[in-house]
Enzyme design. Sequence first.
Site, PDB file in Angstrom:
ATOM      1  N   ASP A  85       0.833  -1.199   0.000  1.00 53.83           N
ATOM      2  CA  ASP A  85       0.000   0.000   0.000  1.00 53.83           C
ATOM      3  C   ASP A  85       0.871   1.253   0.000  1.00 53.83           C
ATOM      4  OD1 ASP A  85      -2.708   0.735  -0.083  1.00 53.83           O
ATOM      5  OD2 ASP A  85      -2.667   1.374   2.009  1.00 53.83           O
ATOM      6  N   ASP A 109       1.110   4.971  -5.621  1.00 55.39           N
ATOM      7  CA  ASP A 109       0.568   6.211  -5.056  1.00 55.39           C
ATOM      8  C   ASP A 109       1.468   7.391  -5.410  1.00 55.39           C
ATOM      9  OD1 ASP A 109      -0.549   8.252  -3.636  1.00 55.39           O
ATOM     10  OD2 ASP A 109      -0.136   7.410  -1.647  1.00 55.39           O
ATOM     11  N   GLU A 139      -4.335   6.235  -6.764  1.00 57.00           N
ATOM     12  CA  GLU A 139      -5.151   7.207  -6.041  1.00 57.00           C
ATOM     13  C   GLU A 139      -5.368   8.432  -6.917  1.00 57.00           C
ATOM     14  OE1 GLU A 139      -4.661   9.952  -2.044  1.00 57.00           O
ATOM     15  OE2 GLU A 139      -4.120   7.826  -1.909  1.00 57.00           O
ATOM     16  N   HIS A 216     -10.142   3.880   1.305  1.00 64.11           N
ATOM     17  CA  HIS A 216      -9.113   4.230   2.281  1.00 64.11           C
ATOM     18  C   HIS A 216      -9.741   5.125   3.350  1.00 64.11           C
ATOM     19  CE1 HIS A 216      -5.165   3.317   0.047  1.00 64.11           C
ATOM     20  NE2 HIS A 216      -6.133   2.860  -0.728  1.00 64.11           N
ATOM     21  N   ASN A 238      -9.593  -0.850   3.185  1.00 64.15           N
ATOM     22  CA  ASN A 238      -8.331  -0.808   3.928  1.00 64.15           C
ATOM     23  C   ASN A 238      -8.604  -0.459   5.388  1.00 64.15           C
ATOM     24  OD1 ASN A 238      -7.327  -1.096   1.343  1.00 64.15           O
ATOM     25  ND2 ASN A 238      -5.815   0.537   1.528  1.00 64.15           N
TER      26      ASN A 238
END
Length: 286
Positions: A85, A109, A139, A216, A238
């Site tokens: 992640d 990310d 994201e 998230h 998550n």
Amino acid sequence: MEAKLKSNKATLMLKNAQQGGYGIPAICVYNIEGILATVRAATTKHSPAMLLLFPWAQTYSGSLLAHCAAHAARTSSVPITVHLDHAQTPEAVKEAADMEGCFDSIMVDMSHYEHEENLRLTKQLTKYCHDSGIVVEAESGRIEGGEDGVSDTADLEGLMTSPEQAREFKETGIDWLAPAFGNVHGSYGARGVKLEYKRLEDIRKAIGEDVRLVLHGTDSFDQDLYTKCIGHGITKCNINRVVNQRLTRVWQEANLGLTGCMEEGTKAMQGEVELLMDWLGSSGKA
């Protein structure tokens, strides 16, 4: 490459979740206690699950924690995958992708870059991961706040995801999208949880059925909030603090030796993960 992605366990897991109308518990783990708690909870509840590591695991232990998580996932009697992640540099993404047999999916990310650079790097790194059969999450916008083990976006202003941006990210070739729709990493503070479900639904329509939506920022969530998000297309949830604080509480309060703290902390975390599996509707879906 396409065949590898279609047979990837994480791809199949989220496809089943979308079709079944439940969420996959993706538990952020920092140690063997978190790995054991998640695997044991999944086995007990007969639920699929994901083990989430941050790049901190790489800087702290090299590939040791990743290999530990991968071994636990491979030897489990229920479907479990391993996800990196918030990999926030091209180097972190490539290092993880090159750890053969470790990661089923990686979050590329690049949200701390400007939008166009985020798109460019995401497209480039998605191809790199796909070449190894690894699923990619990205994201769009920027989810406000930070988490233990993630630093590069903690002090940056949150930016909501628009349906137009979501379509642009879909064109980079990603498999999963983590949208910003009022969700916050870490504590929601005095304002509480205020999510824009209309925005989430518009994003869902914009990307269609080929890209899965990831949630998230679930600190302070109750069952109703999870259910609403899943109803608007979320397939992977998550989860961090609510599980890991059970371990730290045992360490702080229990009058036990080291092994006792480890064992009781693992049990406490397992109980929390089992509850979350019931809330997400994943119990019995393995």
